[in-house]
Design a protein around this motif. Structure first.
Motif, PDB file in Angstrom:
ATOM      1  N   ILE A  28      -9.857 -29.144  -4.748  1.00 42.34           N
ATOM      2  CA  ILE A  28      -8.921 -28.603  -5.733  1.00 42.34           C
ATOM      3  C   ILE A  28      -9.027 -29.376  -7.048  1.00 42.34           C
ATOM      4  O   ILE A  28      -9.078 -28.790  -8.143  1.00 42.34           O
ATOM      5  CB  ILE A  28      -7.479 -28.657  -5.204  1.00 42.34           C
ATOM      6  CG1 ILE A  28      -7.350 -27.778  -3.956  1.00 42.34           C
ATOM      7  CG2 ILE A  28      -6.502 -28.185  -6.281  1.00 42.34           C
ATOM      8  CD1 ILE A  28      -7.661 -26.326  -4.191  1.00 42.34           C
ATOM      9  N   ASP A  29      -9.043 -30.710  -6.947  1.00 43.98           N
ATOM     10  CA  ASP A  29      -9.204 -31.516  -8.158  1.00 43.98           C
ATOM     11  C   ASP A  29     -10.564 -31.260  -8.808  1.00 43.98           C
ATOM     12  O   ASP A  29     -10.681 -31.224 -10.033  1.00 43.98           O
ATOM     13  CB  ASP A  29      -9.068 -33.010  -7.840  1.00 43.98           C
ATOM     14  CG  ASP A  29      -7.633 -33.409  -7.515  1.00 43.98           C
ATOM     15  OD1 ASP A  29      -6.713 -32.674  -7.919  1.00 43.98           O
ATOM     16  OD2 ASP A  29      -7.446 -34.438  -6.836  1.00 43.98           O
ATOM     17  N   ALA A  30     -11.593 -31.102  -7.973  1.00 45.60           N
ATOM     18  CA  ALA A  30     -12.955 -30.940  -8.486  1.00 45.60           C
ATOM     19  C   ALA A  30     -13.118 -29.673  -9.317  1.00 45.60           C
ATOM     20  O   ALA A  30     -13.940 -29.635 -10.235  1.00 45.60           O
ATOM     21  CB  ALA A  30     -13.959 -30.944  -7.338  1.00 45.60           C
ATOM     22  N   ILE A  31     -12.343 -28.638  -9.015  1.00 46.15           N
ATOM     23  CA  ILE A  31     -12.451 -27.398  -9.786  1.00 46.15           C
ATOM     24  C   ILE A  31     -11.344 -27.292 -10.840  1.00 46.15           C
ATOM     25  O   ILE A  31     -11.117 -26.232 -11.417  1.00 46.15           O
ATOM     26  CB  ILE A  31     -12.437 -26.154  -8.876  1.00 46.15           C
ATOM     27  CG1 ILE A  31     -11.145 -26.094  -8.043  1.00 46.15           C
ATOM     28  CG2 ILE A  31     -13.662 -26.144  -7.984  1.00 46.15           C
ATOM     29  CD1 ILE A  31     -11.051 -24.850  -7.169  1.00 46.15           C
ATOM     30  N   GLY A  32     -10.642 -28.423 -11.066  1.00 41.86           N
ATOM     31  CA  GLY A  32      -9.666 -28.466 -12.149  1.00 41.86           C
ATOM     32  C   GLY A  32      -8.249 -28.142 -11.764  1.00 41.86           C
ATOM     33  O   GLY A  32      -7.384 -27.989 -12.632  1.00 41.86           O
ATOM     34  N   GLY A  33      -7.975 -28.017 -10.441  1.00 45.77           N
ATOM     35  CA  GLY A  33      -6.635 -27.676 -10.006  1.00 45.77           C
ATOM     36  C   GLY A  33      -6.343 -26.200 -10.217  1.00 45.77           C
ATOM     37  O   GLY A  33      -7.129 -25.473 -10.838  1.00 45.77           O
ATOM     38  N   PRO A  34      -5.199 -25.722  -9.707  1.00 42.74           N
ATOM     39  CA  PRO A  34      -4.863 -24.296  -9.854  1.00 42.74           C
ATOM     40  C   PRO A  34      -4.865 -23.827 -11.306  1.00 42.74           C
ATOM     41  O   PRO A  34      -5.361 -22.747 -11.626  1.00 42.74           O
ATOM     42  CB  PRO A  34      -3.451 -24.212  -9.244  1.00 42.74           C
ATOM     43  CG  PRO A  34      -3.407 -25.344  -8.265  1.00 42.74           C
ATOM     44  CD  PRO A  34      -4.212 -26.447  -8.892  1.00 42.74           C
ATOM     45  N   ARG A  35      -4.322 -24.661 -12.202  1.00 42.24           N
ATOM     46  CA  ARG A  35      -4.284 -24.266 -13.607  1.00 42.24           C
ATOM     47  C   ARG A  35      -5.685 -24.192 -14.186  1.00 42.24           C
ATOM     48  O   ARG A  35      -6.005 -23.290 -14.958  1.00 42.24           O
ATOM     49  CB  ARG A  35      -3.431 -25.247 -14.404  1.00 42.24           C
ATOM     50  CG  ARG A  35      -3.318 -24.869 -15.880  1.00 42.24           C
ATOM     51  CD  ARG A  35      -2.312 -25.715 -16.597  1.00 42.24           C
ATOM     52  NE  ARG A  35      -2.175 -25.332 -17.991  1.00 42.24           N
ATOM     53  CZ  ARG A  35      -1.265 -25.829 -18.811  1.00 42.24           C
ATOM     54  NH1 ARG A  35      -0.404 -26.744 -18.379  1.00 42.24           N
ATOM     55  NH2 ARG A  35      -1.209 -25.433 -20.066  1.00 42.24           N
ATOM     56  N   GLY A  36      -6.540 -25.147 -13.813  1.00 43.13           N
ATOM     57  CA  GLY A  36      -7.906 -25.133 -14.304  1.00 43.13           C
ATOM     58  C   GLY A  36      -8.663 -23.898 -13.851  1.00 43.13           C
ATOM     59  O   GLY A  36      -9.469 -23.338 -14.597  1.00 43.13           O
ATOM     60  N   VAL A  37      -8.402 -23.469 -12.617  1.00 47.64           N
ATOM     61  CA  VAL A  37      -9.047 -22.252 -12.104  1.00 47.64           C
ATOM     62  C   VAL A  37      -8.623 -21.043 -12.927  1.00 47.64           C
ATOM     63  O   VAL A  37      -9.455 -20.216 -13.336  1.00 47.64           O
ATOM     64  CB  VAL A  37      -8.692 -22.039 -10.621  1.00 47.64           C
ATOM     65  CG1 VAL A  37      -9.193 -20.684 -10.136  1.00 47.64           C
ATOM     66  CG2 VAL A  37      -9.287 -23.151  -9.764  1.00 47.64           C
ATOM     67  N   VAL A  38      -7.323 -20.942 -13.173  1.00 50.90           N
ATOM     68  CA  VAL A  38      -6.811 -19.813 -13.965  1.00 50.90           C
ATOM     69  C   VAL A  38      -7.400 -19.829 -15.365  1.00 50.90           C
ATOM     70  O   VAL A  38      -7.855 -18.798 -15.888  1.00 50.90           O
ATOM     71  CB  VAL A  38      -5.270 -19.852 -14.027  1.00 50.90           C
ATOM     72  CG1 VAL A  38      -4.749 -18.791 -14.992  1.00 50.90           C
ATOM     73  CG2 VAL A  38      -4.681 -19.628 -12.636  1.00 50.90           C
TER      74      VAL A  38
END
Length: 248
Positions: A28-38
């Motif tokens: 989750i952290d590696a892809i930027g967290g939920p906000r980063g994904v959005v």
């Protein structure tokens, strides 16, 4: 010297693998967290949906650009890190300008093709040279070799299990980038913007997360072992220094 696990901040992308050896890795952290994904997916999603519905490239470009800018402004107002959103804004801007200048919606995805091809070439060359590109990136971020570059380089390159793991994940990422082109380029050539946009979204963050997770599974054990050896060597060096000081 490597940072201690307690002092590390969550990192995104391949940089997150620097934390794999000490058990601090998080997809989750590696892809930027939920906000980063959005923030990563929303401009592209809006672009393809708006264009399919309206077939109006001008309004599609305008709305996508405003949305990407709003994401950066929102982080500034909230006094949060803007680097991820800002890099995303630059990437989206390049894609939008390319589509606008060419008057073809499908060219929104051209920049992605070029970057994927560039990664394939660079990582492929590193595999041929037997100096795994992702190993260079991960180890450089992990230990920042400002001094004694030769010792730093041979330190991980001479660790056979770690080098093999880095070779494996470098090959894995070459495959990821190649698969993206294999699926998406034919859709581009046939001008299927809706399918191309869908493929781009599905092969973006989801593929990124899967590739990072598999990379973690491959490198975690040899990296942990390598770090234990580094710490043992540091303790031995410190003990030797104390002994020398006592004799002096």
């Amino acid at each position: 010297m490597p940072d201690s696990a307690s002092n590390r901040k969550p990192r995104t992308g391949v940089a997150a693998l620097t934390q794999a050896g000490d058990g601090d890795f998080s997809v989750i952290d590696a892809i930027g967290g939920p906000r980063g994904v959005v923030e990563s997916m929303l401009p592209g999603f809006v672009f393809v949906v708006m264009f399919v519905i309206t077939s109006d490239l001008r309004s599609t470009v305008l709305v996508s650009a405003v949305l990407a800018a709003v994401q950066v402004v929102a982080r500034l107002i909230q006094r949060q890190s803007v680097m991820g959103a800002l890099s995303g804004l630059v990437s989206v801007a390049i894609c939008l300008v390319w589509a606008w200048h060419s008057h073809e919606a499908r060219n929104y995805y051209m920049f992605g093709f070029i970057t994927n091809a560039a990664y394939i070439v660079l990582l492929g060359i590193s595999l041929i040279a037997r100096v795994p590109g992702l190993g260079l990136v991960v180890e450089f971020i992990r230990s920042l070799p400002t001094d004694h570059f030769r010792d730093w380089f041979h330190g991980w390159m001479n660790d056979k299990p770690l080098k093999q793991a880095y070779m494996a994940i470098t090959a894995l990422w070459v495959g990821v980038f190649a698969l993206r082109l294999l699926v998406q380029v034919p859709l581009y050539l046939s001008d299927r913007v809706a399918w191309l946009g869908t493929a781009r979204l599905l092969m973006g963050i989801p593929f990124w997360a899967l590739a990072i997770w598999v990379s973690y599974l491959i490198v975690a054990t040899p990296m942990h072992r390598h770090r234990e050896l580094e710490r043992a060597a540091q303790r031995q060096s410190a003990d030797s220094g104390d002994l020398t000081a006592e004799r002096g």
